[in-house]
Design a protein around this motif. Structure first.
Motif, PDB file in Angstrom:
ATOM      1  N   ARG A 164      20.551  52.115  33.133  1.00  0.00           N
ATOM      2  CA  ARG A 164      20.303  51.849  31.714  1.00  0.00           C
ATOM      3  C   ARG A 164      20.253  53.176  30.972  1.00  0.00           C
ATOM      4  NH1 ARG A 164      15.332  47.831  30.759  1.00  0.00           N
ATOM      5  NH2 ARG A 164      16.306  47.626  28.703  1.00  0.00           N
ATOM      6  N   TYR A 186      15.254  55.654  29.258  1.00  0.00           N
ATOM      7  CA  TYR A 186      14.620  55.190  30.484  1.00  0.00           C
ATOM      8  C   TYR A 186      14.716  56.156  31.666  1.00  0.00           C
ATOM      9  CZ  TYR A 186      14.890  50.989  27.652  1.00  0.00           C
ATOM     10  OH  TYR A 186      14.787  50.088  26.616  1.00  0.00           O
ATOM     11  N   ASN A 232       4.920  46.372  33.109  1.00  0.00           N
ATOM     12  CA  ASN A 232       5.955  46.723  32.154  1.00  0.00           C
ATOM     13  C   ASN A 232       6.810  45.466  32.029  1.00  0.00           C
ATOM     14  OD1 ASN A 232       8.029  47.595  30.585  1.00  0.00           O
ATOM     15  ND2 ASN A 232       8.611  49.339  31.868  1.00  0.00           N
ATOM     16  N   GLY A 264       9.165  44.832  29.944  1.00  0.00           N
ATOM     17  CA  GLY A 264      10.491  44.994  29.326  1.00  0.00           C
ATOM     18  C   GLY A 264      10.516  44.286  27.979  1.00  0.00           C
ATOM     19  N   ALA A 265      11.650  43.669  27.654  1.00  0.00           N
ATOM     20  CA  ALA A 265      11.804  43.037  26.331  1.00  0.00           C
ATOM     21  C   ALA A 265      10.870  41.841  26.126  1.00  0.00           C
ATOM     22  CB  ALA A 265      13.255  42.613  26.135  1.00  0.00           C
ATOM     23  N   HIS A 282       7.941  41.946  23.615  1.00  0.00           N
ATOM     24  CA  HIS A 282       8.054  41.756  22.171  1.00  0.00           C
ATOM     25  C   HIS A 282       8.214  40.304  21.758  1.00  0.00           C
ATOM     26  CE1 HIS A 282       8.658  46.001  22.686  1.00  0.00           C
ATOM     27  NE2 HIS A 282       9.793  45.811  23.335  1.00  0.00           N
ATOM     28  N   HIS A 339       5.056  51.356  29.339  1.00  0.00           N
ATOM     29  CA  HIS A 339       6.479  51.420  28.978  1.00  0.00           C
ATOM     30  C   HIS A 339       6.989  52.826  29.240  1.00  0.00           C
ATOM     31  CE1 HIS A 339       6.269  47.519  27.096  1.00  0.00           C
ATOM     32  NE2 HIS A 339       5.124  47.909  26.554  1.00  0.00           N
ATOM     33  N   LEU A 340       8.192  52.917  29.750  1.00  0.00           N
ATOM     34  CA  LEU A 340       8.811  54.224  29.969  1.00  0.00           C
ATOM     35  C   LEU A 340       9.053  54.930  28.637  1.00  0.00           C
ATOM     36  CD1 LEU A 340      11.350  52.805  32.521  1.00  0.00           C
ATOM     37  CD2 LEU A 340       9.703  54.600  33.084  1.00  0.00           C
ATOM     38  N   SER A 341       9.638  54.195  27.676  1.00  0.00           N
ATOM     39  CA  SER A 341       9.995  54.799  26.391  1.00  0.00           C
ATOM     40  C   SER A 341       8.836  54.666  25.407  1.00  0.00           C
ATOM     41  CB  SER A 341      11.245  54.116  25.831  1.00  0.00           C
ATOM     42  OG  SER A 341      10.970  52.757  25.538  1.00  0.00           O
ATOM     43  N   ILE A 365       7.774  52.994  22.557  1.00  0.00           N
ATOM     44  CA  ILE A 365       8.224  51.801  21.823  1.00  0.00           C
ATOM     45  C   ILE A 365       7.934  51.903  20.327  1.00  0.00           C
ATOM     46  CG2 ILE A 365       8.175  50.238  23.818  1.00  0.00           C
ATOM     47  CD1 ILE A 365       5.459  49.185  22.838  1.00  0.00           C
ATOM     48  N   ARG A 377      11.118  53.621  18.221  1.00  0.00           N
ATOM     49  CA  ARG A 377      12.445  53.024  18.388  1.00  0.00           C
ATOM     50  C   ARG A 377      12.660  51.944  17.317  1.00  0.00           C
ATOM     51  NH1 ARG A 377      13.398  51.522  24.474  1.00  0.00           N
ATOM     52  NH2 ARG A 377      15.500  51.270  23.599  1.00  0.00           N
ATOM     53  N   ARG A 409      10.563  46.650  18.526  1.00  0.00           N
ATOM     54  CA  ARG A 409       9.861  47.139  19.725  1.00  0.00           C
ATOM     55  C   ARG A 409       8.443  47.593  19.416  1.00  0.00           C
ATOM     56  NH1 ARG A 409      14.000  47.425  23.666  1.00  0.00           N
ATOM     57  NH2 ARG A 409      15.969  47.917  22.669  1.00  0.00           N
TER      58      ARG A 409
HETATM   59  C1  DQA Z   1      10.563  49.066  27.941  1.00  0.00           C
HETATM   60  C2  DQA Z   1      10.698  49.006  26.418  1.00  0.00           C
HETATM   61  C3  DQA Z   1      11.209  47.653  25.974  1.00  0.00           C
HETATM   62  O1  DQA Z   1      11.340  47.628  24.561  1.00  0.00           O
HETATM   63  C4  DQA Z   1      12.576  47.387  26.582  1.00  0.00           C
HETATM   64  O2  DQA Z   1      13.045  46.105  26.213  1.00  0.00           O
HETATM   65  C5  DQA Z   1      12.586  47.568  28.060  1.00  0.00           C
HETATM   66  C6  DQA Z   1      11.861  48.697  28.639  1.00  0.00           C
HETATM   67  C7  DQA Z   1      10.181  50.486  28.430  1.00  0.00           C
HETATM   68  O3  DQA Z   1       9.759  50.599  29.563  1.00  0.00           O
HETATM   69  O4  DQA Z   1      10.326  51.448  27.676  1.00  0.00           O
HETATM   70  O5  DQA Z   1      13.255  46.833  28.782  1.00  0.00           O
HETATM   71  O6  DQA Z   1       9.547  48.177  28.346  1.00  0.00           O
END
Ligand code: DQA
Length: 148
Positions: A17, A22, A74, A76-77, A80, A100-102, A104, A107, A111
């Motif tokens: 990804r 990430y 975590n 992921g999407a 939200h 979360h890695l990023s 949020i 962005r 998110r």
């Molecule tokens: C995520 C952030 C989410 O917005 C995204 O949909 C992910 C990864 C993160 O780890 O930064 O799938 O959870």
């Protein structure tokens, strides 16, 4: 002490990804780092990943009948948009830490909202793999305090 680490939708694709958000490590790399930190902390880290929301809900339900001291997630999407996951996490009587890695909050607008945050003890985001490791330390600290 046993801590469950839940990885939600699309996290099985880490390493393939967008690396700007990430990083380049795979989920297996992250699970390895978590296991190493777990070893240091004296924690059995149990990772679980699924791309199916109902399967994640059912994994969370099983925590009610298990000797799990805390959960790191975590989602992921699903973070939200999943009221179902928020409702499942709210059932738990152990601390839950959102990671979360990023970052949020830096962005897209969608998110910035986490439906899970209100049912978690706290949230960590924006530090890449370190978010998970900080999350594990936080979960361990909270679980230790609630056993004391
Ligand atoms: C995520 C952030 C989410 O917005 C995204 O949909 C992910 C990864 C993160 O780890 O930064 O799938 O959870």
């Amino acid at each position: 002490m046993r801590i469950l680490v839940l990885h939600g939708v699309n996290l099985s694709m880490l390493g393939r990804r967008n690396p700007a958000h990430y990083g380049t490590e795979s989920l297996a790399d992250i699970d390895r780092s978590l296991a190493e930190l777990g070893h240091e902390l004296g924690v059995d880290v149990e990772p679980f990943q699924t791309n199916h929301e109902g399967e994640m809900v059912e994994r969370i339900h099983r925590v009610l009948d298990e000797d799990v001291a805390a959960v790191v997630i975590n989602a992921g999407a699903w973070t939200h948009d999943s009221h179902a996951l928020a409702d499942a996490l709210e059932l738990l009587h152990v601390p839950v830490v959102e990671v979360h890695l990023s970052n949020i909050h830096a962005r897209e607008d969608f998110r910035r909202t986490s439906l899970l945050a209100p049912v978690c003890a706290g949230s960590i985001c924006g530090f890449g793999v370190q978010s998970y490791l900080l999350g594990l330390r936080a979960a361990h600290g909270l679980a230790r305090n609630s056993c004391a």
